[in-house]
Design a protein around this motif. Structure first.
Motif, PDB file in Angstrom:
ATOM      1  N   CYS A  94       1.198  -1.184  -0.131  1.00 13.50           N
ATOM      2  CA  CYS A  94      -0.001   0.074  -0.011  1.00 13.50           C
ATOM      3  C   CYS A  94       0.969   1.329  -0.245  1.00 13.50           C
ATOM      4  O   CYS A  94       1.911   1.151   0.586  1.00 13.50           O
ATOM      5  CB  CYS A  94      -0.870  -0.043   1.276  1.00 13.50           C
ATOM      6  SG  CYS A  94      -2.578  -1.543   1.522  1.00 13.50           S
ATOM      7  N   THR A  95       0.925   1.879  -0.911  1.00 10.76           N
ATOM      8  CA  THR A  95       1.263   3.756  -0.437  1.00 10.76           C
ATOM      9  C   THR A  95       0.023   4.741  -1.117  1.00 10.76           C
ATOM     10  O   THR A  95      -0.586   5.055  -2.067  1.00 10.76           O
ATOM     11  CB  THR A  95       2.058   3.361  -1.968  1.00 10.76           C
ATOM     12  OG1 THR A  95       3.740   2.786  -2.149  1.00 10.76           O
ATOM     13  CG2 THR A  95       3.253   4.732  -2.435  1.00 10.76           C
ATOM     14  N   GLY A  96       0.265   5.832   0.120  1.00  7.83           N
ATOM     15  CA  GLY A  96      -0.827   6.192  -0.297  1.00  7.83           C
ATOM     16  C   GLY A  96       0.300   7.980  -0.476  1.00  7.83           C
ATOM     17  O   GLY A  96       1.604   7.610   0.039  1.00  7.83           O
ATOM     18  N   LYS A  97      -0.196   8.592  -1.649  1.00 11.02           N
ATOM     19  CA  LYS A  97       0.585   9.991  -1.782  1.00 11.02           C
ATOM     20  C   LYS A  97      -0.472  11.264  -1.512  1.00 11.02           C
ATOM     21  O   LYS A  97      -1.732  10.812  -1.953  1.00 11.02           O
ATOM     22  CB  LYS A  97       1.117   9.250  -3.076  1.00 11.02           C
ATOM     23  CG  LYS A  97       2.338   8.347  -3.364  1.00 11.02           C
ATOM     24  CD  LYS A  97       2.663   8.847  -4.574  1.00 11.02           C
ATOM     25  CE  LYS A  97       4.545   7.942  -4.410  1.00 11.02           C
ATOM     26  NZ  LYS A  97       4.384   7.972  -6.102  1.00 11.02           N
ATOM     27  N   VAL A  98      -0.094  11.697  -0.424  1.00 10.53           N
ATOM     28  CA  VAL A  98      -0.683  13.265  -0.751  1.00 10.53           C
ATOM     29  C   VAL A  98       0.316  14.455  -1.635  1.00 10.53           C
ATOM     30  O   VAL A  98       1.215  14.784  -0.414  1.00 10.53           O
ATOM     31  CB  VAL A  98      -1.467  13.585   0.426  1.00 10.53           C
ATOM     32  CG1 VAL A  98      -1.740  15.289   0.046  1.00 10.53           C
ATOM     33  CG2 VAL A  98      -2.267  12.733   0.890  1.00 10.53           C
TER      34      VAL A  98
END
Length: 134
Positions: free
Chosen positions: A124-128
C-alpha cells in the motif's frame, strides 16, 4: 490496479495546524486495511468501516517520506507492505495519525476486493501531493 482515492477533511485541518506552527497536529504515521465496501466514502469519512484485524493485516506503522511529484518535495508518501498471516479479503486502505481507526487523513479503495491467503502480500502506497488547485 485501478483505484479511487481521496483526502479527508482531517487532512486539511492537519495541514492548517502544521502551517500555523502548532506542535500537535495529525501526521501520517499508520496504514490500515479495510474489508468493507468503500463506495460511499468521501472527504467527510473519518474511519474505515471494517478494519482488517487478521494476523499481519492490522493498523501498523508506515514508512513516511517526502518525495517529488512535480516540484521538489511536494508530496507526502506513506508505504507499508502487509503480509497476511490468515485469509482475508481487503477492499482498500486508510492513512491515520496513530494506530487507531480514527481521524483518517486519506483513503484509497481498490478497484475490486483483493482476496489474500496466508503468506500473500499487499503493498500500500498513499501519496498526497500539495499543489495549486485548478
Amino acid at each position: 490496479m485501478a483505484q479511487v482515492q481521496s483526502t479527508t477533511n482531517n487532512l486539511y485541518v492537519a495541514c492548517a495546524r502544521a502551517i500555523a506552527g502548532e506542535e500537535t497536529f495529525n501526521k501520517f504515521t499508520h496504514i490500515g486495511l479495510d474489508k468493507a465496501n468503500m463506495g460511499s466514502y468521501n472527504e467527510s469519512t473519518n474511519a474505515l468501516t471494517t478494519i482488517a484485524t487478521e494476523s499481519g493485516l492490522g493498523i501498523t506503522a508506515a514508512t513516511v517520506t517526502i518525495v517529488t511529484t512535480t516540484v521538489a518535495n511536494d508530496t507526502v508518501q506513506a508505504y507499508k507492505a502487509f503480509t497476511a498471516g490468515a485469509s482475508a479479503t481487503v477492499t482498500g486502505f486508510g492513512l491515520f495519525p496513530a494506530g487507531s481507526n480514527a481521524n483518517m487523513l486519506f483513503w484509497c479503495a481498490f478497484n475490486a476486493p483483493q482476496p489474500l491467503e496466508n503468506g500473500d502480500q499487499v503493498n500500500c502506497t498513499g501519496k498526497v501531493q500539495f499543489k495549486k488547485g485548478s
